[in-house]
Scaffold this active site. Structure first.
Site, PDB file in Angstrom:
ATOM      1  N   CYS A  37       0.838  -1.214   0.000  1.00 41.15           N
ATOM      2  CA  CYS A  37       0.000   0.000   0.000  1.00 41.15           C
ATOM      3  C   CYS A  37       0.870   1.261   0.000  1.00 41.15           C
ATOM      4  O   CYS A  37       1.462   1.624   1.026  1.00 41.15           O
ATOM      5  CB  CYS A  37      -0.916  -0.034   1.228  1.00 41.15           C
ATOM      6  SG  CYS A  37      -1.799   1.502   1.551  1.00 41.15           S
ATOM      7  N   CYS A  40      -0.082   3.992   2.482  1.00 43.73           N
ATOM      8  CA  CYS A  40       0.310   3.622   3.850  1.00 43.73           C
ATOM      9  C   CYS A  40       1.726   4.104   4.145  1.00 43.73           C
ATOM     10  O   CYS A  40       2.021   4.596   5.246  1.00 43.73           O
ATOM     11  CB  CYS A  40       0.261   2.101   4.033  1.00 43.73           C
ATOM     12  SG  CYS A  40      -1.383   1.375   3.880  1.00 43.73           S
TER      13      CYS A  40
END
Length: 298
Positions: A37, A40
């Site tokens: 991700c 993230c």
């Protein structure tokens, strides 16, 4: 992960302790992320920076959802990153997506309050304690080797630091490095060596010297079940249980040996009971088991 005692890596084993129980005393901000991700990875440094800046006003707990899918599913995580704030065992707020630092800061200020500047005294104290705090945080996460390295560095800088010696001794015992642990114990000033923490370290070290790490408590329990009269198996099981943290069960086995074979191994069961009393310190169990031991001996 940034080196800070206020940042914790979560997994299924410590989630309850860190997030649920921990939020009783300190707000816990849980960052749900995954390695694939990209958002993230842009949010994480912001959260870590603020956790360090807030200096313990909240705990940043990071959960890799790929490694721990069960927790993510239970909490209904549908997109990453997701950040949830827990207080007093309750979810109180959350946000999704990689917000800019200004918005993340506003979220934290709204739910926790502004970061307070450290006083000069606090700053100096934090500097003194930070290496030990970081090391023990690593140790609690299972990174004993890294913890030992940090503590050995701290000891080299301040060989007489009592907190460093006690922490290094504890870590070394867990790794089977009993020689270093004993040197830490011997390096303590006499007043600390005979104090509660020093006696606790000495008690654990005494138990560890007779443990066989190659045999699990489960194996020893099975062996004792086959032959309940085996003092050797019962004694080994008591040591293994004590080092695994099941001290009351260990004391029950040692009391049984004091009752059935008090002279076993030159009175070792009684000696190890006394060592466990030192490990427990002020725990009410000490008084209870001292009375049991007295009744058996008299």
């Amino acid at each position: 992960m940034a080196d800070s005692p206020h940042i914790v890596q979560l997994d299924e084993q410590n989630f309850m302790q860190v997030v649920v129980e921990g939020s009783d005393t300190t707000p816990v901000l849980v960052d749900f992320w995954a390695d694939w991700c990209a958002p993230c990875k842009s949010l994480m440094p912001i959260l870590e920076k603020l956790a360090i800046e807030y200096n313990g006003a909240f705990i940043l707990a990071k959960l890799d959802t790929e490694a721990n899918p069960g927790i993510a599913q239970q909490l209904g995580i549908r997109s990453l990153p997701t950040v949830k704030l827990f207080k007093d065992r309750q979810l109180v707020n959350e946000f999704m997506g990689a917000l800019p630092e200004s918005e993340v800061r506003a979220f934290i200020e709204a739910n926790i309050g502004p970061a307070l500047p450290a006083t000069p005294e606090e700053t100096e104290e934090d500097t003194d304690d930070s290496q030990v705090s970081i090391a023990m945080n690593l140790f609690e996460q299972g990174q004993a080797e890294e913890a030992r390295t940090l503590l050995q560095q701290a000891q080299a800088e301040d060989p007489e630091n009592v907190e460093v010696l006690l922490s290094l001794g504890q870590v070394c015992i867990s790794m089977g490095d009993l020689e270093t642990a004993e040197s830490c114990l011997n390096a303590l000033p006499e007043s600390d060596r005979t104090g509660a923490q020093g006696l606790r370290l000495a008690g654990i070290l005494e138990l560890a010297k007779e443990s066989d790490a190659s045999i699990s408590p489960q194996t020893l329990e099975a062996e004792l079940e086959k032959d309940p009269s085996s003092s050797e198996n019962r004694y080994k099981l008591a040591i293994a249980l004590a080092l695994a943290g099941n001290i009351q069960a260990a004391m029950d086995h040692l009391l049984k040996l004091v009752q059935t074979e008090p002279g076993y191994n030159e009175g070792a069961p009684r000696e190890k009971l006394l060592a466990l009393f030192n490990v427990l310190g002020d725990d009410p169990l000490v008084g209870q088991y001292r009375r049991k031991l007295f009744a058996l001996l008299h």
